[in-house]
Design an enzyme around this catalytic site. Structure first.
Site, PDB file in Angstrom:
ATOM      1  N   PRO A   2     -38.383  48.338  21.267  1.00  0.00           N
ATOM      2  CA  PRO A   2     -39.699  47.904  20.777  1.00  0.00           C
ATOM      3  C   PRO A   2     -40.066  46.520  21.319  1.00  0.00           C
ATOM      4  O   PRO A   2     -39.233  45.630  21.402  1.00  0.00           O
ATOM      5  CB  PRO A   2     -39.549  47.861  19.259  1.00  0.00           C
ATOM      6  CG  PRO A   2     -38.167  48.280  18.934  1.00  0.00           C
ATOM      7  CD  PRO A   2     -37.460  48.667  20.194  1.00  0.00           C
ATOM      8  N   GLU A   3     -41.326  46.387  21.711  1.00  0.00           N
ATOM      9  CA  GLU A   3     -41.817  45.135  22.291  1.00  0.00           C
ATOM     10  C   GLU A   3     -42.903  44.560  21.370  1.00  0.00           C
ATOM     11  O   GLU A   3     -43.051  45.014  20.237  1.00  0.00           O
ATOM     12  CB  GLU A   3     -42.346  45.415  23.714  1.00  0.00           C
ATOM     13  CG  GLU A   3     -41.290  46.087  24.599  1.00  0.00           C
ATOM     14  CD  GLU A   3     -41.796  46.473  25.989  1.00  0.00           C
ATOM     15  OE1 GLU A   3     -42.657  45.771  26.527  1.00  0.00           O
ATOM     16  OE2 GLU A   3     -41.311  47.492  26.528  1.00  0.00           O
ATOM     17  N   LYS A  58     -39.826  39.717  20.078  1.00  0.00           N
ATOM     18  CA  LYS A  58     -39.504  41.062  19.600  1.00  0.00           C
ATOM     19  C   LYS A  58     -38.834  41.026  18.231  1.00  0.00           C
ATOM     20  O   LYS A  58     -38.299  42.030  17.765  1.00  0.00           O
ATOM     21  CB  LYS A  58     -38.594  41.760  20.614  1.00  0.00           C
ATOM     22  CG  LYS A  58     -39.215  41.904  22.002  1.00  0.00           C
ATOM     23  CD  LYS A  58     -38.205  42.487  22.984  1.00  0.00           C
ATOM     24  CE  LYS A  58     -38.757  42.465  24.401  1.00  0.00           C
ATOM     25  NZ  LYS A  58     -37.722  42.831  25.402  1.00  0.00           N
ATOM     26  N   ARG A 257     -32.715  47.633  35.909  1.00  0.00           N
ATOM     27  CA  ARG A 257     -33.769  48.015  34.962  1.00  0.00           C
ATOM     28  C   ARG A 257     -34.681  49.048  35.602  1.00  0.00           C
ATOM     29  O   ARG A 257     -34.979  48.971  36.781  1.00  0.00           O
ATOM     30  CB  ARG A 257     -34.602  46.778  34.556  1.00  0.00           C
ATOM     31  CG  ARG A 257     -33.778  45.633  34.011  1.00  0.00           C
ATOM     32  CD  ARG A 257     -33.013  46.004  32.761  1.00  0.00           C
ATOM     33  NE  ARG A 257     -33.883  46.242  31.635  1.00  0.00           N
ATOM     34  CZ  ARG A 257     -34.209  45.320  30.728  1.00  0.00           C
ATOM     35  NH1 ARG A 257     -33.754  44.099  30.838  1.00  0.00           N
ATOM     36  NH2 ARG A 257     -34.993  45.636  29.712  1.00  0.00           N
TER      37      ARG A 257
END
Ligand SMILES: [Zn+2]
Length: 267
Positions: A2-3, A58, A257
């Site tokens: 979650p951002e 976050k 990533r």
């Protein structure tokens, strides 16, 4: 993970439900998710009410009386559910805070945590976080960005640069701006930097307005959470067609990533 928009959605959903109601009980099924012995945890929390909830990057901060707070980071795979015992999803709950017949369930906290801290300790812990991207002027953004020597992706993922943006929104912001996330910052034109700023504001605002990309609702009947999932243009869409140019969406990796961009319309 979650951002900013996901945590902002949680903040908005939880504030009217949690704040001002006393914690009547708490259960810990995974002691590693908290930072004090369970007995101390229970004794410290039962009877207290959360006064307000704040987001920093976050993290969510559940403020308590006497300059204490609960510091939450969901990390990878963490999420929350609010509701009665009957409504609870059929998942393992690591931490539970009860407010009478309603409970706040913390699920998927493997790397994530909920720590009881003094305000001062929390401030210290969060001191290295960069500014809130939604509160930056174009000039401030430009100065911070141009001080970086990395790619756009690496800069946006670094929480000391800006706090709250992660893998998904970096790629969505870059798509919106028509710029590849693996471009080096010192190769960007002034116009591209300005577009990146505008896209950052636009996409984060849109992410919040549409409830972020979390897969699970916060409570029964929640129609907001997760609305951004269907609006993602490149993230997790490797091999699909680009909605803007029809070309293929490329999935690749940069420093371990995942990275997604449209082969046709991102320079
Ligand atoms: Zn495209």
């Amino acid at each position: 993970m979650p951002e900013l928009p996901e945590m902002e959605t949680y903040l908005t959903g939880l504030t009217p439900r949690v704040c001002g109601h006393p914690i009547t009980d708490t259960e810990i099924n995974r002691e590693k998710s908290i930072n004090v012995p369970v007995a101390v945890w229970k004794e410290s929390l039962i009877g207290l009410s959360v006064t307000r909830i704040e987001r920093r990057g976050k993290h969510l901060l559940f403020h308590l009386p006497d300059e204490k707070l609960l510091l939450l980071h969901l990390m990878l795979g963490g999420w929350m559910f609010w509701g009665t015992e009957e409504e609870k999803p059929d998942r393992t709950v690591q931490v539970q805070l009860s407010f009478g017949s309603k409970h706040l369930y913390f699920i998927g906290l493997r790397l994530g945590y909920l720590h009881l801290l003094s305000d001062a300790d929390a401030q210290h812990k969060l001191a290295a976080l960069g500014p809130n991207p939604l509160e930056l002027s174009a000039q401030q953004f430009r100065n911070l960005l141009l001080a970086r020597r990395s790619t756009i992706k690496a800069a946006f993922l670094d929480q000391r640069f800006l706090s709250g943006i992660g893998n998904c929104y970096t790629d969505e912001i870059c798509f919106h701006a028509g710029i590849r996330p693996d471009r080096r910052i010192h190769d960007l034109s002034a116009e591209e930097v300005s577009n990146l700023y505008d896209s950052m504001k636009t996409i984060l605002t849109k992410g919040i307005a549409s409830g972020g990309y979390m897969e699970n609702p916060l409570y029964t009947g929640d129609r907001l959470t997760g609305g951004f999932n269907e609006l993602c243009q490149v993230y997790d869409r490797g091999g699909e067609r680009c909605n803007r140019c029809g070309d293929t969406i490329v999935q690749t990796e940069l420093a371990g990533r995942k990275l997604f961009y449209s082969a046709g319309c991102q320079r």
